[in-house]
Write an enzyme that holds these catalytic residues in place. Structure first.
Site, PDB file in Angstrom:
ATOM      1  N   HIS A   1       0.835   6.823  -4.234  1.00 22.78           N
ATOM      2  CA  HIS A   1       2.053   6.865  -3.501  1.00 22.78           C
ATOM      3  C   HIS A   1       1.647   7.655  -1.932  1.00 22.78           C
ATOM      4  O   HIS A   1       2.051   7.166  -1.080  1.00 22.78           O
ATOM      5  CB  HIS A   1       2.795   8.112  -4.189  1.00 22.78           C
ATOM      6  CG  HIS A   1       3.827   8.466  -3.484  1.00 22.78           C
ATOM      7  ND1 HIS A   1       5.196   8.272  -3.985  1.00 22.78           N
ATOM      8  CD2 HIS A   1       4.271   9.443  -2.473  1.00 22.78           C
ATOM      9  CE1 HIS A   1       6.205   9.025  -3.126  1.00 22.78           C
ATOM     10  NE2 HIS A   1       5.316   9.688  -2.251  1.00 22.78           N
ATOM     11  N   GLU A   2       0.857   8.556  -1.762  1.00 24.26           N
ATOM     12  CA  GLU A   2       0.346   9.073  -0.833  1.00 24.26           C
ATOM     13  C   GLU A   2      -0.347   8.146  -0.027  1.00 24.26           C
ATOM     14  O   GLU A   2      -0.370   8.134   1.164  1.00 24.26           O
ATOM     15  CB  GLU A   2      -0.428  10.469  -0.827  1.00 24.26           C
ATOM     16  CG  GLU A   2       0.346  11.560  -1.633  1.00 24.26           C
ATOM     17  CD  GLU A   2       1.667  11.689  -1.083  1.00 24.26           C
ATOM     18  OE1 GLU A   2       1.890  11.660   0.019  1.00 24.26           O
ATOM     19  OE2 GLU A   2       2.627  12.443  -1.600  1.00 24.26           O
TER      20      GLU A   2
ATOM     21  N   HIS B   1       1.979   6.043   2.016  1.00 29.52           N
ATOM     22  CA  HIS B   1       2.334   6.882   3.242  1.00 29.52           C
ATOM     23  C   HIS B   1       1.391   6.791   4.414  1.00 29.52           C
ATOM     24  O   HIS B   1       1.675   6.504   5.512  1.00 29.52           O
ATOM     25  CB  HIS B   1       2.617   8.477   2.825  1.00 29.52           C
ATOM     26  CG  HIS B   1       3.897   8.807   2.256  1.00 29.52           C
ATOM     27  ND1 HIS B   1       5.227   8.217   2.646  1.00 29.52           N
ATOM     28  CD2 HIS B   1       4.062   9.429   1.182  1.00 29.52           C
ATOM     29  CE1 HIS B   1       6.133   8.816   1.819  1.00 29.52           C
ATOM     30  NE2 HIS B   1       5.671   9.609   0.881  1.00 29.52           N
TER      31      HIS B   1
ATOM     32  N   GLU C   1       8.962   6.626   2.696  1.00 28.78           N
ATOM     33  CA  GLU C   1       9.141   6.705   1.061  1.00 28.78           C
ATOM     34  C   GLU C   1       8.998   5.442   0.670  1.00 28.78           C
ATOM     35  O   GLU C   1       8.349   5.191  -0.468  1.00 28.78           O
ATOM     36  CB  GLU C   1      10.334   7.522   0.752  1.00 28.78           C
ATOM     37  CG  GLU C   1      10.097   7.938  -0.567  1.00 28.78           C
ATOM     38  CD  GLU C   1       8.984   9.023  -0.960  1.00 28.78           C
ATOM     39  OE1 GLU C   1       8.385   9.372  -0.064  1.00 28.78           O
ATOM     40  OE2 GLU C   1       8.902   9.113  -2.399  1.00 28.78           O
TER      41      GLU C   1
HETATM   42 ZN    ZN Z   1       6.542  10.265  -0.414  1.00 33.93          ZN
END
Ligand code: ZN
Length: 506
Positions: free
Chosen positions: A269-270, A273, A299
């Site tokens: 997830h990160e 980003h 996101e």
């Molecule tokens: Zn996030």
């Protein structure tokens, strides 16, 4: 010499913005350090440092010369006719108008209170004691109300005024209508899985692995995604996050011995980003064209990697041997398909960041509703735990046993992030729409992912999303990348098809 006389104003604007970016990125490193390495005793000093930097940044972003430079540029028809200059100017105008609406004293108090509130929140969460956090949250709500009142016109709500900061063009009414489509379909899907499906075996999730091995494993995965460790790093923090951009992108993650899938999902997830920040066009550093367009789009990048890649059958064909290499023989009884199934089990739970794809948006709805009530003064902070617990029972069917796993779980309100939570749901919707469009361009995407080849997907995202910065508004970016405006349909179709397959429903 500039090509047009008024380009001098444009160049002055860019030079000024770049220096402001240097200051605000220094504050970002200090915030990162606060979460990863700062000793407890440094808290008060750090809140003063961050408050001073926020004041300096605010002084620079409200410098009256900016208004003159922008006005000169806007009066130059040739400059405005250039799509690139015009998009950049639009961003500068928006940022300046917004910044000048906030008094410097409020900006300084907010920065100081945010830094302090984070410490108090962390202690209150550790002790699972909302009463410790309550006074700072009460002050935070007052400050956010004041902030919203400075930003808004009479015709828009406080919540909408703050939401506009995270997601240009979005408002509560549109979100309510999106949630009204999502909620019944998600509830029906869950009901059908319970009724017709077979819950997959997820005994893998309960296996214990030491944190060092887990870290090697997640590092290998984000490196394969294309996260450039020459221009970024990965550390640990209580709540995973990503900060920084271009040549210095900082990811954090966390490990628990008995939850390797959480570490993997959080890091991917990160990492998503981080890829966005590394994929911005460095030629535009410090200016609107070198910044992420919205939190919802940000996101979408993280959720795409976490879910559309990390919870796909193809990904696990590649990832299973990677896990075996780093985690050892305990992985042997599990083939790639069983890991794919285990990573997609639906289980209503208390913690948003650990939620499965089906129930995740219900967690977001709870916060979205409560936040509107808090900002409008229709819910007192002291009543927050009760209101929170009632909604968790109603929407997710779970009983909240304590505040740590209830209204103290998220860092956002202590950081002053109000009007923000629905960007998580927008991220899910954008991610599904981007993933579907990428699949149309890359018909063999599954076979690429199955051999750990993620570069075509990453480059598709870079070309269609990252490199544009704020050149287009989120809605236009979505239409350009996917051929359609944002809709909940790609997300719902994707989720229904995948989970019905995972649960073996006909
Ligand atoms: Zn996030």
């Amino acid at each position: 010499m500039p090509a047009f006389p008024r380009l001098a104003a444009y160049h002055a604007l860019i030079a000024h913005a770049r220096q402001t970016h240097l200051l605000s990125s220094a504050a970002a490193v200090l915030s990162w350090d606060q979460e990863t390495g700062m000793p407890r005793g440094g808290g008060e000093h750090r809140s003063q440092q961050l408050s001073l930097l926020a004041t300096l940044v605010h002084e620079r972003t409200t410098d009256p010369r900016i208004a003159d430079w922008i006005a000169s540029c806007e009066a130059d028809s040739e400059l405005v006719a250039s799509q690139e200059h015009s998009a950049s100017l639009h961003g500068f105008r928006r940022d300046y108008d917004r910044a000048t609406k906030l008094p410097a004293a409020l900006v300084a108090e907010l920065a100081q209170h945010e830094s302090r509130a984070q410490q108090v929140w962390a202690d209150a969460r550790a002790a699972s004691d909302f009463t410790r956090f309550r006074p700072v949250l009460e002050r935070m709500v007052e400050l956010q109300q004041a902030r919203a009142d400075c930003l808004r016109s009479a015709s828009i709500s406080r919540w909408d005024a703050l939401a506009e900061l995270s997601e240009p063009g979005m408002n509560a009414a549109e979100l309510r209508s999106m949630f009204a489509t999502l909620r019944p379909r998600l509830v029906t899907l869950r009901h059908n899985l319970d009724l017709e499906g077979r819950r997959p075996d997820d005994s893998f999730v309960k296996l214990e692995f030491d944190e060092g091995s887990q870290e090697q494993c997640v590092r290998a995965v984000v490196a394969a995604m294309g996260f450039d460790f020459e221009r970024g790093r990965l550390d640990r923090s209580a709540h995973p996050f990503c900060t920084g951009s271009f040549g210095d992108v900082r990811l954090t993650t966390r490990f628990a011995r008995d939850n390797v899938l959480d570490a993997l999902g959080s890091t991917m997830h990160e990492g998503g980003h981080g890829l966005y920040e590394q994929g911005l066009d460095a030629a535009h550093m410090g200016t609107p064209l070198g910044e992420a367009v919205s939190l919802g789009i940000h996101e979408s990048q993280s959720r795409l990697w976490e879910n559309h890649v990390g919870r796909s059958r193809a990904f696990w064909q590649w990832a299973r041997p990677v896990l075996r290499q780093h985690l050892g023989v305990s992985v042997d009884p599990f083939d790639s398909d069983s890991l794919f199934l285990a990573s997609n089990v639906v289980q209503p739970s208390l913690i948003r960041v650990e939620a499965d794809e089906l129930t995740y948006d219900l967690h977001v709805m709870v916060r979205f509703e409560l936040e509107q009530l808090l900002l409008e003064g229709d819910l007192a902070v002291r009543d927050l735990p009760t209101a929170w617990n009632q909604r968790y029972l109603e929407y997710l069917g779970v009983v909240v046993p304590d505040d740590r796993r209830g209204c103290l779980q998220d860092v956002h309100w202590s950081c002053g992030l109000f009007g923000y939570f629905p960007t998580y749901t927008l991220g899910n919707l954008y991610a599904a729409q981007f993933a579907a469009a990428a699949r149309r361009s890359l018909p063999d995407l599954d076979s690429q992912m199955a051999r750990g080849a993620f570069s075509a997907l990453r480059e598709w995202l870079r070309a269609n999303v990252h490199v544009h910065g704020r050149r287009f508004q989120p809605e236009e970016l979505c239409r350009r990348a996917t051929g359609a405006p944002l809709s909940p349909e790609p997300f719902l179709s994707y989720l229904e098809a995948k989970l019905r397959a995972v649960y073996g429903c006909g």
